[in-house]
Write a protein that holds these residues in place. Structure first.
Motif, PDB file in Angstrom:
ATOM      1  N   TYR A   1       0.861  -1.183   0.000  1.00  0.00           N
ATOM      2  CA  TYR A   1       0.000   0.000   0.000  1.00  0.00           C
ATOM      3  C   TYR A   1       0.898   1.234   0.000  1.00  0.00           C
ATOM      4  O   TYR A   1       1.934   1.247   0.671  1.00  0.00           O
ATOM      5  N   VAL A   2       0.493   2.270  -0.729  1.00  0.00           N
ATOM      6  CA  VAL A   2       1.298   3.484  -0.769  1.00  0.00           C
ATOM      7  C   VAL A   2       0.394   4.707  -0.882  1.00  0.00           C
ATOM      8  O   VAL A   2      -0.617   4.685  -1.586  1.00  0.00           O
ATOM      9  N   CYS A   3       0.734   5.758  -0.140  1.00  0.00           N
ATOM     10  CA  CYS A   3       0.032   7.038  -0.235  1.00  0.00           C
ATOM     11  C   CYS A   3       0.643   7.852  -1.367  1.00  0.00           C
ATOM     12  O   CYS A   3       1.869   8.008  -1.431  1.00  0.00           O
ATOM     13  N   ILE A   4      -0.207   8.396  -2.236  1.00  0.00           N
ATOM     14  CA  ILE A   4       0.276   9.136  -3.404  1.00  0.00           C
ATOM     15  C   ILE A   4      -0.492  10.447  -3.506  1.00  0.00           C
ATOM     16  O   ILE A   4      -1.715  10.476  -3.351  1.00  0.00           O
ATOM     17  N   ASP A   5       0.214  11.529  -3.785  1.00  0.00           N
ATOM     18  CA  ASP A   5      -0.443  12.812  -4.017  1.00  0.00           C
ATOM     19  C   ASP A   5      -1.389  12.690  -5.202  1.00  0.00           C
ATOM     20  O   ASP A   5      -1.005  12.194  -6.273  1.00  0.00           O
ATOM     21  N   SER A   6      -2.604  13.148  -5.035  1.00  0.00           N
ATOM     22  CA  SER A   6      -3.613  12.952  -6.082  1.00  0.00           C
ATOM     23  C   SER A   6      -3.259  13.686  -7.375  1.00  0.00           C
ATOM     24  O   SER A   6      -3.699  13.282  -8.451  1.00  0.00           O
ATOM     25  N   GLU A   7      -2.438  14.723  -7.286  1.00  0.00           N
ATOM     26  CA  GLU A   7      -2.113  15.503  -8.486  1.00  0.00           C
ATOM     27  C   GLU A   7      -1.221  14.745  -9.465  1.00  0.00           C
ATOM     28  O   GLU A   7      -1.102  15.141 -10.629  1.00  0.00           O
ATOM     29  N   ILE A   8      -0.585  13.638  -9.037  1.00  0.00           N
ATOM     30  CA  ILE A   8       0.302  12.924  -9.946  1.00  0.00           C
ATOM     31  C   ILE A   8      -0.261  11.583 -10.408  1.00  0.00           C
ATOM     32  O   ILE A   8       0.360  10.906 -11.220  1.00  0.00           O
ATOM     33  N   ILE A   9      -1.429  11.182  -9.916  1.00  0.00           N
ATOM     34  CA  ILE A   9      -1.972   9.895 -10.342  1.00  0.00           C
ATOM     35  C   ILE A   9      -2.706  10.039 -11.673  1.00  0.00           C
ATOM     36  O   ILE A   9      -3.244  11.093 -11.998  1.00  0.00           O
ATOM     37  N   VAL A  10      -2.699   8.945 -12.426  1.00  0.00           N
ATOM     38  CA  VAL A  10      -3.337   8.903 -13.741  1.00  0.00           C
ATOM     39  C   VAL A  10      -4.244   7.686 -13.796  1.00  0.00           C
ATOM     40  O   VAL A  10      -3.845   6.594 -13.379  1.00  0.00           O
ATOM     41  N   ALA A  11      -5.442   7.865 -14.305  1.00  0.00           N
ATOM     42  CA  ALA A  11      -6.357   6.735 -14.473  1.00  0.00           C
ATOM     43  C   ALA A  11      -5.831   5.797 -15.547  1.00  0.00           C
ATOM     44  O   ALA A  11      -5.360   6.236 -16.599  1.00  0.00           O
ATOM     45  N   VAL A  12      -5.898   4.491 -15.293  1.00  0.00           N
ATOM     46  CA  VAL A  12      -5.486   3.498 -16.277  1.00  0.00           C
ATOM     47  C   VAL A  12      -6.687   3.163 -17.153  1.00  0.00           C
ATOM     48  O   VAL A  12      -7.731   2.746 -16.632  1.00  0.00           O
ATOM     49  N   PRO A  13      -6.580   3.316 -18.466  1.00  0.00           N
ATOM     50  CA  PRO A  13      -7.713   3.001 -19.345  1.00  0.00           C
ATOM     51  C   PRO A  13      -8.143   1.546 -19.211  1.00  0.00           C
ATOM     52  O   PRO A  13      -7.322   0.653 -18.982  1.00  0.00           O
ATOM     53  N   GLN A  14      -9.432   1.300 -19.381  1.00  0.00           N
ATOM     54  CA  GLN A  14      -9.968  -0.051 -19.227  1.00  0.00           C
ATOM     55  C   GLN A  14      -9.365  -1.030 -20.231  1.00  0.00           C
ATOM     56  O   GLN A  14      -9.258  -2.222 -19.963  1.00  0.00           O
ATOM     57  N   GLY A  15      -8.941  -0.515 -21.378  1.00  0.00           N
ATOM     58  CA  GLY A  15      -8.413  -1.383 -22.432  1.00  0.00           C
ATOM     59  C   GLY A  15      -6.978  -1.821 -22.229  1.00  0.00           C
ATOM     60  O   GLY A  15      -6.430  -2.508 -23.102  1.00  0.00           O
ATOM     61  N   ILE A  16      -6.359  -1.450 -21.122  1.00  0.00           N
ATOM     62  CA  ILE A  16      -4.963  -1.806 -20.849  1.00  0.00           C
ATOM     63  C   ILE A  16      -4.901  -2.691 -19.615  1.00  0.00           C
ATOM     64  O   ILE A  16      -5.470  -2.353 -18.577  1.00  0.00           O
ATOM     65  N   THR A  17      -4.219  -3.806 -19.707  1.00  0.00           N
ATOM     66  CA  THR A  17      -4.022  -4.648 -18.524  1.00  0.00           C
ATOM     67  C   THR A  17      -3.070  -3.932 -17.557  1.00  0.00           C
ATOM     68  O   THR A  17      -2.310  -3.047 -17.939  1.00  0.00           O
ATOM     69  N   SER A  18      -3.111  -4.347 -16.302  1.00  0.00           N
ATOM     70  CA  SER A  18      -2.230  -3.726 -15.311  1.00  0.00           C
ATOM     71  C   SER A  18      -0.758  -3.983 -15.629  1.00  0.00           C
ATOM     72  O   SER A  18       0.097  -3.126 -15.401  1.00  0.00           O
ATOM     73  N   GLU A  19      -0.440  -5.165 -16.166  1.00  0.00           N
ATOM     74  CA  GLU A  19       0.943  -5.457 -16.544  1.00  0.00           C
ATOM     75  C   GLU A  19       1.412  -4.530 -17.658  1.00  0.00           C
ATOM     76  O   GLU A  19       2.533  -4.011 -17.630  1.00  0.00           O
ATOM     77  N   LYS A  20       0.576  -4.315 -18.667  1.00  0.00           N
ATOM     78  CA  LYS A  20       0.955  -3.395 -19.743  1.00  0.00           C
ATOM     79  C   LYS A  20       1.079  -1.972 -19.219  1.00  0.00           C
ATOM     80  O   LYS A  20       1.947  -1.205 -19.654  1.00  0.00           O
ATOM     81  N   ALA A  21       0.199  -1.608 -18.285  1.00  0.00           N
ATOM     82  CA  ALA A  21       0.243  -0.257 -17.738  1.00  0.00           C
ATOM     83  C   ALA A  21       1.555   0.000 -17.000  1.00  0.00           C
ATOM     84  O   ALA A  21       2.216   1.020 -17.213  1.00  0.00           O
ATOM     85  N   ILE A  22       1.967  -0.931 -16.129  1.00  0.00           N
ATOM     86  CA  ILE A  22       3.217  -0.723 -15.394  1.00  0.00           C
ATOM     87  C   ILE A  22       4.408  -0.847 -16.350  1.00  0.00           C
ATOM     88  O   ILE A  22       5.416  -0.144 -16.197  1.00  0.00           O
ATOM     89  N   GLY A  23       4.294  -1.698 -17.358  1.00  0.00           N
ATOM     90  CA  GLY A  23       5.358  -1.804 -18.348  1.00  0.00           C
ATOM     91  C   GLY A  23       5.553  -0.534 -19.138  1.00  0.00           C
ATOM     92  O   GLY A  23       6.649  -0.247 -19.637  1.00  0.00           O
ATOM     93  N   ALA A  24       4.485   0.258 -19.263  1.00  0.00           N
ATOM     94  CA  ALA A  24       4.550   1.504 -20.024  1.00  0.00           C
ATOM     95  C   ALA A  24       4.999   2.691 -19.198  1.00  0.00           C
ATOM     96  O   ALA A  24       5.343   3.739 -19.751  1.00  0.00           O
ATOM     97  N   MET A  25       5.020   2.544 -17.887  1.00  0.00           N
ATOM     98  CA  MET A  25       5.230   3.714 -17.036  1.00  0.00           C
ATOM     99  C   MET A  25       6.637   4.309 -17.168  1.00  0.00           C
ATOM    100  O   MET A  25       6.891   5.111 -18.058  1.00  0.00           O
ATOM    101  N   LEU A  26       7.546   3.969 -16.306  1.00  0.00           N
ATOM    102  CA  LEU A  26       8.850   4.630 -16.282  1.00  0.00           C
ATOM    103  C   LEU A  26       9.577   4.515 -17.615  1.00  0.00           C
ATOM    104  O   LEU A  26      10.114   5.498 -18.127  1.00  0.00           O
ATOM    105  N   ASN A  27       9.593   3.316 -18.204  1.00  0.00           N
ATOM    106  CA  ASN A  27      10.381   3.116 -19.419  1.00  0.00           C
ATOM    107  C   ASN A  27       9.877   3.945 -20.591  1.00  0.00           C
ATOM    108  O   ASN A  27      10.659   4.624 -21.272  1.00  0.00           O
ATOM    109  N   TYR A  28       8.579   3.889 -20.857  1.00  0.00           N
ATOM    110  CA  TYR A  28       8.055   4.610 -22.013  1.00  0.00           C
ATOM    111  C   TYR A  28       7.906   6.108 -21.743  1.00  0.00           C
ATOM    112  O   TYR A  28       8.011   6.908 -22.665  1.00  0.00           O
ATOM    113  N   VAL A  29       7.669   6.469 -20.499  1.00  0.00           N
ATOM    114  CA  VAL A  29       7.664   7.894 -20.163  1.00  0.00           C
ATOM    115  C   VAL A  29       9.060   8.480 -20.387  1.00  0.00           C
ATOM    116  O   VAL A  29       9.220   9.565 -20.947  1.00  0.00           O
TER     117      VAL A  29
END
Length: 340
Positions: free
Chosen positions: A107-135
């Motif tokens: 569990y982690v507390c995160i400032d709401s201003e930096i969170i992004v909704a994950v689209p329904q069409g993306i699995t959680s694995e693809k979402a985390i795979g896209a985060m730091l590397n693709y950003v």
């Protein structure tokens, strides 16, 4: 704090703690009460967190940080509670964030201003795979180098997490991408849309200049040290060398500060050379502008099928030591994940 529809009573947070720099074994599993929310934060139950070389640099004391600390640049999970000043999100929403630290947690507390909704069409694995590397890839190609279609680039470590992201995004942006890689990973670069250069068999400087006599538009170097000099040689007269890592500092000669100095000092010298080439440094920090917008753009690419994040291996959070050793010893193709 709003807890409904989830009952959080009696739950514990399990996280990784590094109390002092050292080898992978300094990573401890620590259990505590759930963290307390500020009014403008959300509490996220982490589904996946990424493992990055930046975490290794923190663990070894190469990148400056205060101990004890919990590494973890990026997370994907579900909101289970929100602060009283949070709007636009609710418990149950699946979200992602570049936390930059603290991600190795259940569990982690995160400032709401930096969170992004994950689209329904993306699995959680693809979402985390896209985060730091693709950003990082988007920041390098679009926001830092500002490359246009038809440009040419070289990315070192092309079969790693960021390397594959750069190749994939370059293909989408119609940018010609060369990538240095070891022999057994050549086909991976080709499949990703890049032009592989096997650094174990050939000199990448000679190879690039044979193919591009005047040099190329940009080199992205996550290695540092003496490699920066060679990267600089393949640039055209208006080219850009962008350093975004200090992989050289992971070598074990000398103490952590000395290794960091050896990895970055050539960059400082190259910046002083009197010509029109640009030499710059990129790091992902909380001060990077527009990170939230970049994540949303990257997710749009994933949802449309234009890019497909590569996951190398998923470890349970309790196997964090094995995950760190796997990343440093195997230098795998794609992203390494922890699952709390």
């Amino acid at each position: 704090m709003i807890q409904n529809p989830y009952d959080l009573s009696g739950l514990k947070n399990k996280k990784v703690i590094i109390r002092t720099p050292g080898p992978a074994e300094v990573c401890e599993i620590f259990e505590e009460d759930l963290p307390s929310l500020n009014a403008d934060q959300v509490l996220v139950k982490v589904e996946y967190c990424g493992v990055a070389l930046g975490d290794i640099l923190f663990r070894e004391g190469i990148s400056p940080v205060e101990y004890p600390m919990t590494p973890g640049y990026d997370v994907v999970g579900h909101i289970v509670a929100i602060g009283t000043k949070v709007y636009g999100f609710k418990p149950g929403d699946r979200v992602a964030a570049l936390t930059l630290k603290d991600g190795y947690s259940s569990y982690v507390c995160i400032d709401s201003e930096i969170i992004v909704a994950v689209p329904q069409g993306i699995t959680s694995e693809k979402a985390i795979g896209a985060m730091l590397n693709y950003v990082t890839a988007y920041q390098l190609l679009v926001n830092k180098a500002k490359l246009a279609a038809g440009s040419s680039i070289l990315i070192h470590g092309a079969a790693g997490g960021v390397g594959l992201a750069v190749l994939g995004l370059a293909k989408v942006l119609n940018i010609t991408a060369y990538g240095t890689v070891s022999t057994h990973k050549v086909s991976t670069v080709t499949v990703a849309g890049g032009i592989p250069i096997d650094y174990t068999q050939t000199d990448f400087v000679k190879e690039i200049l044979i193919k591009n006599g005047n040099g190329i538009d940009a080199v992205f170097d996550p290695i540092g040290g003496s490699n920066l000099w060679r990267s600089y040689k393949v640039l055209n007269k208006n080219g850009q060398l962008i350093s975004f890592g200090v992989g050289e500092a992971l070598k074990k000669e000398g103490n952590a500060k000395w290794r960091l100095f050896k990895a970055v000092w050539p960059l400082l010298v190259l910046k002083l050379l009197p010509n029109s080439r640009k030499v710059r440094l990129y790091t992902t920090t909380a001060k990077n502008r527009h990170l939230k917008e970049v994540i949303e753009r990257v997710f749009a690419f994933v949802e449309s099928g234009k890019i497909t994040p590569v996951i190398s291996k998923v470890f349970p959070l309790t196997s964090v030591v094995d995950a760190h050793k796997y990343l440093t010893d195997q230098r795998p193709m794609g992203k390494v994940l922890l699952k709390p």
